[in-house]
Design an enzyme around this catalytic site. Structure first.
Site, mmCIF file in Angstrom:
data_model
loop_
_atom_site.group_PDB
_atom_site.id
_atom_site.type_symbol
_atom_site.label_atom_id
_atom_site.label_comp_id
_atom_site.label_asym_id
_atom_site.label_seq_id
_atom_site.Cartn_x
_atom_site.Cartn_y
_atom_site.Cartn_z
ATOM 1 N N CYS A 84 0.689 -1.178 -0.056
ATOM 2 C CA CYS A 84 0.053 0.022 -0.226
ATOM 3 C C CYS A 84 1.056 1.364 0.059
ATOM 4 C CB CYS A 84 -1.082 0.017 1.191
ATOM 5 S SG CYS A 84 -1.964 1.604 1.245
ATOM 6 N N CYS A 123 -1.544 2.026 -2.812
ATOM 7 C CA CYS A 123 -2.448 3.217 -2.406
ATOM 8 C C CYS A 123 -1.911 4.573 -2.579
ATOM 9 C CB CYS A 123 -3.046 3.077 -1.053
ATOM 10 S SG CYS A 123 -3.255 1.295 -0.727
ATOM 11 N N LYS A 136 -0.020 5.681 -5.944
ATOM 12 C CA LYS A 136 -1.290 5.767 -6.886
ATOM 13 C C LYS A 136 -1.788 6.789 -6.938
ATOM 14 C CE LYS A 136 -4.790 4.776 -5.700
ATOM 15 N NZ LYS A 136 -5.623 3.527 -5.287
ATOM 16 N N TYR A 142 -10.219 -2.339 -9.699
ATOM 17 C CA TYR A 142 -9.890 -1.137 -9.021
ATOM 18 C C TYR A 142 -8.644 -0.654 -9.843
ATOM 19 C CZ TYR A 142 -12.262 -2.122 -4.557
ATOM 20 O OH TYR A 142 -13.296 -2.194 -3.774
ATOM 21 N N GLU A 151 -8.439 2.883 -12.241
ATOM 22 C CA GLU A 151 -7.536 3.950 -11.655
ATOM 23 C C GLU A 151 -6.264 4.319 -12.399
ATOM 24 O OE1 GLU A 151 -8.325 3.170 -6.906
ATOM 25 O OE2 GLU A 151 -6.541 2.526 -7.584
ATOM 26 N N HIS A 165 -25.081 23.514 2.619
ATOM 27 C CA HIS A 165 -25.251 24.101 1.366
ATOM 28 C C HIS A 165 -24.492 25.481 0.957
ATOM 29 C CE1 HIS A 165 -27.937 25.078 -2.099
ATOM 30 N NE2 HIS A 165 -27.897 26.280 -1.880
ATOM 31 N N GLU A 195 -24.543 17.311 0.569
ATOM 32 C CA GLU A 195 -26.195 17.429 1.091
ATOM 33 C C GLU A 195 -27.229 16.679 0.377
ATOM 34 O OE1 GLU A 195 -28.059 21.377 0.489
ATOM 35 O OE2 GLU A 195 -26.604 21.810 -1.312
HETATM 36 P P1 NDP Z 1 -9.567 -6.704 -9.203
HETATM 37 O O1 NDP Z 1 -10.135 -8.021 -8.646
HETATM 38 O O2 NDP Z 1 -10.386 -5.535 -8.895
HETATM 39 O O3 NDP Z 1 -9.905 -6.879 -10.992
HETATM 40 C C1 NDP Z 1 -9.632 -7.971 -11.768
HETATM 41 C C2 NDP Z 1 -9.805 -7.648 -13.142
HETATM 42 O O4 NDP Z 1 -9.191 -8.528 -14.064
HETATM 43 C C3 NDP Z 1 -11.228 -7.788 -13.401
HETATM 44 O O5 NDP Z 1 -11.381 -6.919 -14.407
HETATM 45 C C4 NDP Z 1 -11.414 -9.019 -14.092
HETATM 46 O O6 NDP Z 1 -12.258 -9.200 -14.957
HETATM 47 C C5 NDP Z 1 -10.030 -9.050 -14.693
HETATM 48 N N1 NDP Z 1 -9.603 -10.602 -15.016
HETATM 49 C C6 NDP Z 1 -9.364 -11.498 -13.924
HETATM 50 N N2 NDP Z 1 -8.921 -12.678 -14.466
HETATM 51 C C7 NDP Z 1 -8.950 -12.612 -15.842
HETATM 52 C C8 NDP Z 1 -8.672 -13.161 -16.996
HETATM 53 N N3 NDP Z 1 -8.313 -14.421 -16.875
HETATM 54 N N4 NDP Z 1 -8.696 -12.686 -18.264
HETATM 55 C C9 NDP Z 1 -9.362 -11.312 -18.404
HETATM 56 N N5 NDP Z 1 -9.277 -10.746 -17.334
HETATM 57 C C10 NDP Z 1 -9.431 -11.280 -16.243
HETATM 58 O O7 NDP Z 1 -8.069 -6.916 -9.377
HETATM 59 P P2 NDP Z 1 -7.190 -5.385 -9.265
HETATM 60 O O8 NDP Z 1 -5.843 -6.350 -9.802
HETATM 61 O O9 NDP Z 1 -7.490 -4.160 -10.061
HETATM 62 O O10 NDP Z 1 -7.157 -5.136 -7.655
HETATM 63 C C11 NDP Z 1 -6.732 -6.133 -6.746
HETATM 64 C C12 NDP Z 1 -7.448 -5.693 -5.384
HETATM 65 O O11 NDP Z 1 -6.414 -4.904 -4.884
HETATM 66 C C13 NDP Z 1 -8.763 -5.261 -5.383
HETATM 67 O O12 NDP Z 1 -9.636 -6.184 -5.466
HETATM 68 C C14 NDP Z 1 -8.711 -4.457 -4.290
HETATM 69 O O13 NDP Z 1 -9.062 -5.210 -3.144
HETATM 70 C C15 NDP Z 1 -7.466 -3.849 -4.059
HETATM 71 N N6 NDP Z 1 -7.176 -2.528 -4.515
HETATM 72 C C16 NDP Z 1 -8.044 -1.422 -3.804
HETATM 73 C C17 NDP Z 1 -7.809 -0.372 -4.296
HETATM 74 C C18 NDP Z 1 -8.620 0.816 -3.627
HETATM 75 O O14 NDP Z 1 -9.173 0.682 -2.319
HETATM 76 N N7 NDP Z 1 -8.619 1.987 -4.141
HETATM 77 C C19 NDP Z 1 -7.018 0.166 -5.359
HETATM 78 C C20 NDP Z 1 -6.292 -1.016 -5.912
HETATM 79 C C21 NDP Z 1 -6.323 -2.228 -5.557
HETATM 80 P P3 NDP Z 1 -13.832 -9.566 -14.296
HETATM 81 O O15 NDP Z 1 -14.324 -8.420 -13.794
HETATM 82 O O16 NDP Z 1 -14.614 -9.875 -15.602
HETATM 83 O O17 NDP Z 1 -13.804 -10.728 -13.603
#
Ligand code: NDP
Length: 452
Positions: A43, A48, A51, A182, A186, A440, A445
């Site tokens: 993070c 985090c 980023k 996510y 981002e 306001h 609000e």
């Molecule tokens: P996510 O789980 O959020 O998203 C993964 C993405 O990869 C989805 O779009 C998914 O598609 C796609 N995907 C997974 N497997 C495949 C595949 N075999 N082929 C094609 N596409 C695939 O993971 P992230 O890596 O973005 O983030 C990991 C975690 O980190 C998050 O879940 C979150 O908990 C944490 N995080 C939190 C943040 C915050 O709080 N602001 C910021 C960044 C990360 P599909 O939707 O179709 O399954």
């Protein structure tokens, strides 16, 4: 005299591991922290924090355009990516030092090296000079987080992950980002804000699976409006390098030529080389360490928290798990954390924040719920000429009249939803929201003026 070298060995000095160690030590536990990389963790050093710094940096292009709408004349507005990365890294160095101080000043020892569990109470540490030592502990906490994972296809090794995307020495002119979770949305906002020709490629119909469908639709519209090219309902079948560019072949036959390809297709628990199989620690299908409500694995002396358990992979959850573990194991408390109504934010542009259930989730849980919605163009965007709008939603349990969900996409959503999360956690009724006087003029609000 204890039979062990330590009361607690924590493997991993990220946010969760550091909190576990500090609080345990504050109760008098003799605590060692082992970290193979720099203290601070994903993070702070690779997620985090850097980023969000880049999100801030990328937003200035839109803010300058807004300023021009308000009559400012801005000439020669250019960015210096290299300078930004140097400053960002300097800030990360500062935060890393703070983490080292936090660990040491709380009375813990810190060893730099890679930890491997070699027995229920024994950890071996490989130091950078390849020296290996073995130390014993009454309890072992695994807090090693996760790491990015790519689907297998021809050329997948040509993709960079978010760690590398945060540290590019030069800003590419064009990028494909694969995924729509996510991290993908981002980084799409970051690169697009810097004027990079940004392509978001993903297999679902809309980005951010699992979020409220109106919020997802709204994000899709906003991303397109801001200039991001969306390629939905496709996968990448092949990536080839030709000269300096990459040719990205999609499952629909299209090809995209770009300078950089980034994969953001999820993260997996970082369990490789931890010695879990040898010691018999049970893991799940994604490699996640299986724990009970005490954060305890099937081996009574070994515990795990945070992303490596793949429950709710958010930093504040890992911190809360580590803190409550320390309270219970060394502070005589019986406190557990609640996994209900955990708020989260996505720093896409516009940003999203949510707490609680969407209408669909409520229905799937057999709850008779009603949704309240407000969509508007914020006051700032009238004169600025910015087309961005804001959407807010409340989900209310029809039977109890409790607010069970709040969803927002628009500026400052994380700042606003954090406060709403307290109200929801406290069991506020829709009438409590209605009886609250609004501030306001503000966007917030709207949450207290929504009527059906
Ligand atoms: P996510 O789980 O959020 O998203 C993964 C993405 O990869 C989805 O779009 C998914 O598609 C796609 N995907 C997974 N497997 C495949 C595949 N075999 N082929 C094609 N596409 C695939 O993971 P992230 O890596 O973005 O983030 C990991 C975690 O980190 C998050 O879940 C979150 O908990 C944490 N995080 C939190 C943040 C915050 O709080 N602001 C910021 C960044 C990360 P599909 O939707 O179709 O399954």
């Amino acid at each position: 005299m204890s039979d062990f070298d330590y009361d607690l060995i924590v493997i991993g000095a990220g946010s969760g591991g550091t909190r576990t160690a500090r609080i345990s030590a504050s109760y008098g536990a003799k605590t060692l922290v082992i970290e193979g990389d720099r203290a601070g963790g994903t993070c702070v050093l690779r997620g985090c924090v850097p980023k969000k710094l880049l999100v801030y940096a990328s937003q200035f292009s839109e803010q300058v355009s807004d300023a021009e709408g308000f009559g400012w004349q801005i000439d020669n507005f250019t960015s210096n990516w290299n300078d930004l990365i140097i400053k960002k890294n300097k800030e990360l160095d500062r935060l890393h030092e703070i983490y080292v101080k936090l660990i040491k000043n709380s009375g813990c020892e810190l060893i730099t090296g890679w930890g491997k569990i070699v027995g229920p109470n024994t950890v071996s540490i490989t130091k950078s000079n390849n020296e290996i030592i073995e130390l014993s502990s009454k309890k072992i906490m695994i807090a090693v987080g996760g790491e990015s994972s790519f689907p297998s296809f021809d050329g997948n090794h040509l993709m960079i992950n978010s760690d590398k995307a945060l540290d590019l020495s030069e800003l590419p002119k064009s990028i494909v980002i694969y995924g729509s979770g996510y991290i993908a949305v981002e980084f799409a906002g970051i690169f697009n804000g810097f004027g990079v020709d940004t392509h978001l490629v993903f297999r679902a119909d809309m980005a951010l699976r699992g979020f409220d469908k109106d919020i997802r639709q709204f994000l899709m519209t906003s991303m397109k409006q801001k200039g991001i090219t969306i390629h939905n309902e496709v996968t990448i079948s092949k990536i080839e390098k030709n000269n300096i560019n990459y040719s990205v072949k999609l499952s629909n036959g299209k090809k995209i030529e770009v300078e950089t390809v980034m994969g953001a297709t999820g993260r997996l628990p970082n369990v490789l080389n931890l010695g879990l199989n040898e010691v018999g620690v049970k893991t799940g299908s994604r490699g996640e360490i299986i724990v009970n409500k005490y954060s305890q694995t099937n081996i009574k002396s070994i515990f795990a928290i945070g992303d490596v358990t793949d429950k709710i992979t958010l930093t504040p959850v890992a911190i809360a798990e580590g803190h409550s573990f320390a309270d219970r194991e060394f502070g005589g408390s019986k406190r557990f954390i609640s996994y209900e109504n955990v708020p989260s934010a996505v720093f896409s542009q516009p940003s999203i924040a949510v707490v609680g259930l969407s209408l669909d989730e409520a229905k799937n849980n057999g709850i008779n719920a009603k949704e309240y919605k407000s969509e508007f163009r914020a006051l700032k965007n009238t004169i600025s000429g910015n087309l961005e709008r804001t959407l807010m939603k409340l989900v209310v349990n029809e039977q109890t009249q409790k607010v069970i969900g709040a969803h927002m996409i628009g500026p400052d959503s994380a700042e606003i939803i954090q406060g709403i999360a307290i109200a929801i956690k406290a069991g506020a009724l829709k009438s409590d929201f209605d009886n609250t006087v609004g501030i306001h003029p503000s966007s917030a609000e709207e949450f207290v003026t929504m009527r059906s």
